[in-house]
Design an enzyme around this catalytic site. Structure first.
Site, PDB file in Angstrom:
ATOM      1  N   LYS A  98     -24.286  95.783  12.400  1.00 49.72           N
ATOM      2  CA  LYS A  98     -23.250  95.363  11.444  1.00 49.72           C
ATOM      3  C   LYS A  98     -21.954  95.091  12.191  1.00 49.72           C
ATOM      4  O   LYS A  98     -21.603  95.815  13.115  1.00 49.72           O
ATOM      5  CB  LYS A  98     -23.073  96.508  10.436  1.00 49.72           C
ATOM      6  CG  LYS A  98     -21.762  96.606   9.711  1.00 49.72           C
ATOM      7  CD  LYS A  98     -21.702  97.849   8.800  1.00 49.72           C
ATOM      8  CE  LYS A  98     -20.545  98.755   9.155  1.00 49.72           C
ATOM      9  NZ  LYS A  98     -20.389  99.922   8.275  1.00 49.72           N
ATOM     10  N   ARG A 157     -12.990 108.390  10.458  1.00 48.51           N
ATOM     11  CA  ARG A 157     -13.624 107.190  10.994  1.00 48.51           C
ATOM     12  C   ARG A 157     -12.944 106.697  12.272  1.00 48.51           C
ATOM     13  O   ARG A 157     -13.495 105.874  12.975  1.00 48.51           O
ATOM     14  CB  ARG A 157     -13.691 106.101   9.915  1.00 48.51           C
ATOM     15  CG  ARG A 157     -14.810 106.417   8.928  1.00 48.51           C
ATOM     16  CD  ARG A 157     -14.951 105.388   7.844  1.00 48.51           C
ATOM     17  NE  ARG A 157     -13.976 105.598   6.802  1.00 48.51           N
ATOM     18  CZ  ARG A 157     -13.943 104.895   5.664  1.00 48.51           C
ATOM     19  NH1 ARG A 157     -14.825 103.947   5.458  1.00 48.51           N
ATOM     20  NH2 ARG A 157     -13.039 105.136   4.753  1.00 48.51           N
ATOM     21  N   THR A 190     -21.088  97.912   3.131  1.00 49.07           N
ATOM     22  CA  THR A 190     -22.137  98.178   4.128  1.00 49.07           C
ATOM     23  C   THR A 190     -23.508  98.166   3.454  1.00 49.07           C
ATOM     24  O   THR A 190     -24.466  97.566   3.949  1.00 49.07           O
ATOM     25  CB  THR A 190     -21.869  99.543   4.797  1.00 49.07           C
ATOM     26  OG1 THR A 190     -20.601  99.476   5.452  1.00 49.07           O
ATOM     27  CG2 THR A 190     -22.948  99.910   5.797  1.00 49.07           C
ATOM     28  N   ASP A 247      10.246 113.025  -6.975  1.00 49.90           N
ATOM     29  CA  ASP A 247      10.018 111.991  -5.950  1.00 49.90           C
ATOM     30  C   ASP A 247       8.578 111.980  -5.441  1.00 49.90           C
ATOM     31  O   ASP A 247       8.242 111.213  -4.538  1.00 49.90           O
ATOM     32  CB  ASP A 247      10.998 112.181  -4.781  1.00 49.90           C
ATOM     33  CG  ASP A 247      10.805 113.509  -4.070  1.00 49.90           C
ATOM     34  OD1 ASP A 247       9.920 114.294  -4.487  1.00 49.90           O
ATOM     35  OD2 ASP A 247      11.523 113.768  -3.088  1.00 49.90           O
ATOM     36  N   THR A 275     -16.381 101.099  -0.106  1.00 47.37           N
ATOM     37  CA  THR A 275     -16.370  99.891  -0.943  1.00 47.37           C
ATOM     38  C   THR A 275     -17.783  99.425  -1.299  1.00 47.37           C
ATOM     39  O   THR A 275     -17.942  98.515  -2.102  1.00 47.37           O
ATOM     40  CB  THR A 275     -15.674  98.735  -0.212  1.00 47.37           C
ATOM     41  OG1 THR A 275     -16.462  98.397   0.944  1.00 47.37           O
ATOM     42  CG2 THR A 275     -14.270  99.105   0.228  1.00 47.37           C
ATOM     43  N   HIS A 333     -18.252 112.433   9.649  1.00 47.06           N
ATOM     44  CA  HIS A 333     -18.611 111.088  10.118  1.00 47.06           C
ATOM     45  C   HIS A 333     -19.062 111.096  11.578  1.00 47.06           C
ATOM     46  O   HIS A 333     -19.969 110.365  11.960  1.00 47.06           O
ATOM     47  CB  HIS A 333     -17.412 110.164   9.928  1.00 47.06           C
ATOM     48  CG  HIS A 333     -17.677 108.767  10.337  1.00 47.06           C
ATOM     49  ND1 HIS A 333     -18.614 107.974   9.717  1.00 47.06           N
ATOM     50  CD2 HIS A 333     -17.145 108.009  11.331  1.00 47.06           C
ATOM     51  CE1 HIS A 333     -18.644 106.793  10.303  1.00 47.06           C
ATOM     52  NE2 HIS A 333     -17.766 106.794  11.278  1.00 47.06           N
TER      53      HIS A 333
HETATM   54  C1  R5P Z   1     -18.989 103.603   8.654  1.00 45.71           C
HETATM   55  O1  R5P Z   1     -19.058 103.774   9.848  1.00 45.71           O
HETATM   56  C2  R5P Z   1     -19.515 104.580   7.650  1.00 45.71           C
HETATM   57  O2  R5P Z   1     -20.617 105.288   8.124  1.00 45.71           O
HETATM   58  C3  R5P Z   1     -19.876 103.879   6.370  1.00 45.71           C
HETATM   59  O3  R5P Z   1     -20.910 102.951   6.643  1.00 45.71           O
HETATM   60  C4  R5P Z   1     -18.698 103.139   5.817  1.00 45.71           C
HETATM   61  O4  R5P Z   1     -17.597 103.983   5.764  1.00 45.71           O
HETATM   62  C5  R5P Z   1     -19.009 102.636   4.431  1.00 45.71           C
HETATM   63  O5  R5P Z   1     -17.900 101.900   3.997  1.00 45.71           O
HETATM   64  P1  R5P Z   1     -18.097 100.740   2.948  1.00 45.71           P
HETATM   65  O6  R5P Z   1     -18.840 101.326   1.789  1.00 45.71           O
HETATM   66  O7  R5P Z   1     -16.698 100.322   2.599  1.00 45.71           O
HETATM   67  O8  R5P Z   1     -18.853  99.658   3.633  1.00 45.71           O
END
Ligand code: R5P
Length: 313
Positions: free
Chosen positions: A199, A102, A233, A43, A230, A136
């Site tokens: 941002k 985060r 940013t 499972d 991803t 972070h």
């Molecule tokens: C956000 O606060 C982190 O410092 C990174 O900027 C973020 O996790 C990057 O994520 P992604 O590559 O998806 O934009």
């Protein structure tokens, strides 16, 4: 009376997401990686055991929390529990990339604070202390009740990008949360100019730039972040800088390269002049040109300091 300085014998254990780091780390410490059994029931439940020879040892459980993050987290918790039940004298969770960081506070009513939950379960599973790399949140100490050792890959990454920086250079924080990090790179590289991008996150994989403050046009933009997930940013930041600063050289560096969703394609299209991350997370798919900076010796230094182990001759 001064406490005994005889170090406890140490052992290193690897989670399945950290084998790429634990092997070189154990060699660096002059140890073998202690055997574990990590199986799965049909499972999907994990079934974990450690070699009982760790009784009375100073044990370091290394596990990175890259994707799939929840599986890797549960595996770490079970490894810690197995070590505690096997009688480890002292137990340290070595977590080069700490997922769930985060959310360190409620950004809006009704949200969970995931970092707090992870801090609590690491402790309740048996960790006496933890080693983290560029978490972070800089104020992570105030969230964990167990002692933390926070290592930084910034000096290693700064050294690796130094030869890519030409002409006038600004260190760029791609969001407000990265300002402190940008200042650390600037100090490490002896640079004065720091710029900050404002941002707004639209979704898990889309962000929008709403402003740029702090520096005039430069020849090289060194964009620094703690995590690349991803790539949205960095994409937004790079596009903004290319348009505002008329195509500067773009050098990107970040500690944790997760490269989720379509990050590899996105960063490929972006085509920065240089891109580097550490191996805090095992690299499956990553952009072809991405340089990987190893952190096992950084972790080795921290563990030597904590354990009293000396460098193998
Ligand atoms: C956000 O606060 C982190 O410092 C990174 O900027 C973020 O996790 C990057 O994520 P992604 O590559 O998806 O934009």
């Amino acid at each position: 009376m001064s406490p005994s300085t005889t170090p406890l014998p140490a052992a290193v254990i690897s989670g399945s997401a950290a084998n790429h780091l634990t092997g070189p780390l154990a060699r660096d410490l002059g140890l073998d990686v202690t055997e574990t059994r990590i199986d799965r029931f049909p499972d999907g439940e994990l079934d974990v055991a450690v070699d009982p020879s760790i009784r009375d040892l100073d044990v370091y459980v290394v596990q990175s929390l890259g994707p799939p993050v929840s599986d890797h987290l549960v595996e770490l918790l079970l490894l810690l529990d197995a070590c505690r039940r096997a009688g480890a004298a002292r137990l340290t969770a070595v977590v080069p990339y700490l997922a769930y960081s985060r959310k360190d506070r409620r950004a809006s009513p009704g949200e969970a604070v995931s970092l707090r939950v992870v801090a609590d379960v690491l402790q309740s599973s048996g960790a006496d202390r933890a080693v983290l790399v560029d978490p972070h949140v800089p104020q992570v100490d105030s969230i964990f009740s167990i002692p933390l050792e926070v290592a930084s890959a910034v000096p290693l990454l700064a050294k690796s990008v130094a030869s890519d920086l030409v002409g006038s250079v600004a260190v760029v924080a791609p969001d407000l949360g990265a300002v402190h990090l940008a200042e650390r790179y600037a100090a490490e590289l002896g640079l004065d100019a720091v710029a900050v991008i404002r941002k707004t996150r639209l979704s898990g994989s889309e962000v929008e730039v709403t402003g740029l403050v702090g520096s005039g046009r430069v020849d090289t933009a060194l964009i620094v972040d703690d995590i690349i997930s991803t790539g949205s940013t960095l994409e937004a930041a790079t596009e903004e800088l290319r348009s505002r600063w008329h195509d500067p050289k773009v050098v990107i560096t970040a500690t944790h390269g997760l490269f989720t969703a379509d990050a590899v394609e996105r960063l490929g299209r972006l085509d920065p002049d240089s891109l580097s991350v550490t191996d805090s997370v095992e690299q499956g798919g990553r952009p072809a040109e991405c340089q990987i900076v190893g952190i096992h010796s950084l972790l080795g230094d921290v563990i030597r300091r904590l354990s009293g182990l000396s460098r193998p001759g």
